[in-house]
Design an enzyme around this catalytic site. Sequence first.
Site, PDB file in Angstrom:
ATOM      1  N   HIS A 127       0.491  -3.340  22.231  1.00 41.44           N
ATOM      2  CA  HIS A 127       0.730  -4.019  23.221  1.00 41.44           C
ATOM      3  C   HIS A 127       1.373  -3.567  24.460  1.00 41.44           C
ATOM      4  O   HIS A 127       1.335  -3.707  24.923  1.00 41.44           O
ATOM      5  CB  HIS A 127       0.296  -5.703  23.141  1.00 41.44           C
ATOM      6  CG  HIS A 127      -0.866  -6.457  22.813  1.00 41.44           C
ATOM      7  ND1 HIS A 127      -1.449  -5.811  22.880  1.00 41.44           N
ATOM      8  CD2 HIS A 127      -0.733  -7.336  21.897  1.00 41.44           C
ATOM      9  CE1 HIS A 127      -2.840  -6.616  21.616  1.00 41.44           C
ATOM     10  NE2 HIS A 127      -2.481  -7.477  21.602  1.00 41.44           N
ATOM     11  N   ASP A 164      -5.872  -3.807  14.063  1.00 37.05           N
ATOM     12  CA  ASP A 164      -5.179  -5.606  14.376  1.00 37.05           C
ATOM     13  C   ASP A 164      -6.387  -6.138  15.046  1.00 37.05           C
ATOM     14  O   ASP A 164      -7.625  -5.206  15.240  1.00 37.05           O
ATOM     15  CB  ASP A 164      -4.047  -5.402  15.856  1.00 37.05           C
ATOM     16  CG  ASP A 164      -3.601  -6.716  15.775  1.00 37.05           C
ATOM     17  OD1 ASP A 164      -2.582  -7.140  15.720  1.00 37.05           O
ATOM     18  OD2 ASP A 164      -3.780  -7.704  16.542  1.00 37.05           O
ATOM     19  N   HIS A 166      -6.958  -7.733  17.459  1.00 39.20           N
ATOM     20  CA  HIS A 166      -6.732  -7.726  18.845  1.00 39.20           C
ATOM     21  C   HIS A 166      -6.404  -5.799  19.531  1.00 39.20           C
ATOM     22  O   HIS A 166      -5.847  -5.251  18.361  1.00 39.20           O
ATOM     23  CB  HIS A 166      -5.382  -7.948  19.722  1.00 39.20           C
ATOM     24  CG  HIS A 166      -5.196  -9.243  19.685  1.00 39.20           C
ATOM     25  ND1 HIS A 166      -4.441 -10.008  18.509  1.00 39.20           N
ATOM     26  CD2 HIS A 166      -6.011 -10.549  20.127  1.00 39.20           C
ATOM     27  CE1 HIS A 166      -4.446 -11.271  18.216  1.00 39.20           C
ATOM     28  NE2 HIS A 166      -5.669 -11.535  19.023  1.00 39.20           N
TER      29      HIS A 166
END
Length: 310
Positions: A127, A164, A166
């Site tokens: 991220h 993942d 996300h």
Amino acid sequence: MRTGYYTHPDCRLHEMGADHPESPQRLAAIDDRLMASGLDWVLLRPSVPLADESAMELAHSAALIAGLREAGSIEAGYAWIDPDTAMNPQTWQAIRRAAGAAIAATDAVLDGSLDNAFCAIRPPGHHAMRAQAMGFCFVNNVAVAACHALDKRGLERVAIVDFDVHHGNGTEDIFSGDARVLMTSFFQHPFYPYSGTEQPAANMLNVPLPAYSNGARVREVVQQQWLPRLRAFAPQMIFISAGFDAHREDDLGQMGLVEADYAWITRALRELAAEVCEGRIVSCLEGGYNLSALGRSVAAHVRVLAGLDD
């Protein structure tokens, strides 16, 4: 297979509070499962250096790196980056050690001393954007390693595979439009960070999936979408953002994967890597917060990397 296992005690020093899901216990759970399964005896454990700031600046702005160093200079307590992401006095050391592991693994695989490697490191990274830390992530370990392979080791094409739960918005931010990099991913959507579907660049193969998607659906995505694009791109090295929070037992996501699915994905990538890039794979830990499911899933992933699944 000569499979490296990169980890370091410094990666356990970073913590964000007793109830935070991204905890040092994640690495303990992985080590315990590898020991119980006997895999720790077949993995090579090279030393893990600290990344210097110039190495991290291959993927990130100098302002971000300097800001993290400054934020991490606290003597006690936490420096909060966002409501979910904080630094303690040891976080800067853990950040440098995690990025250093990814770089060292890349060099070892490119130099031929290892066939592939898994980095059991934290903080995670996918991220972390070029100029912004967020979502439990400070420095994008996979992006730093990929930039090192391209800018310092002379590769012309690398692939980044992200499984993942996300979306790896940070990795997309860093490499969007970079023709040297193909990123393939699936992720639960709509779900944090609510990105990945807004006109992605041509080098981004983002596959959003609804909650409760199971292993059969994910295998279909890999077989019908990922592998043809990866094969056509013919990367000289494959990097994996290995998040295990799409497991059906993980409360931070609502997908339905199990260990056998992670093993299947890993096998498909290992076979592709053997075909197009001399087997070169470096995998770095991202998410995975149910400790039992995380340990079992990493063991399944590493077993296949090590060629012990036959």
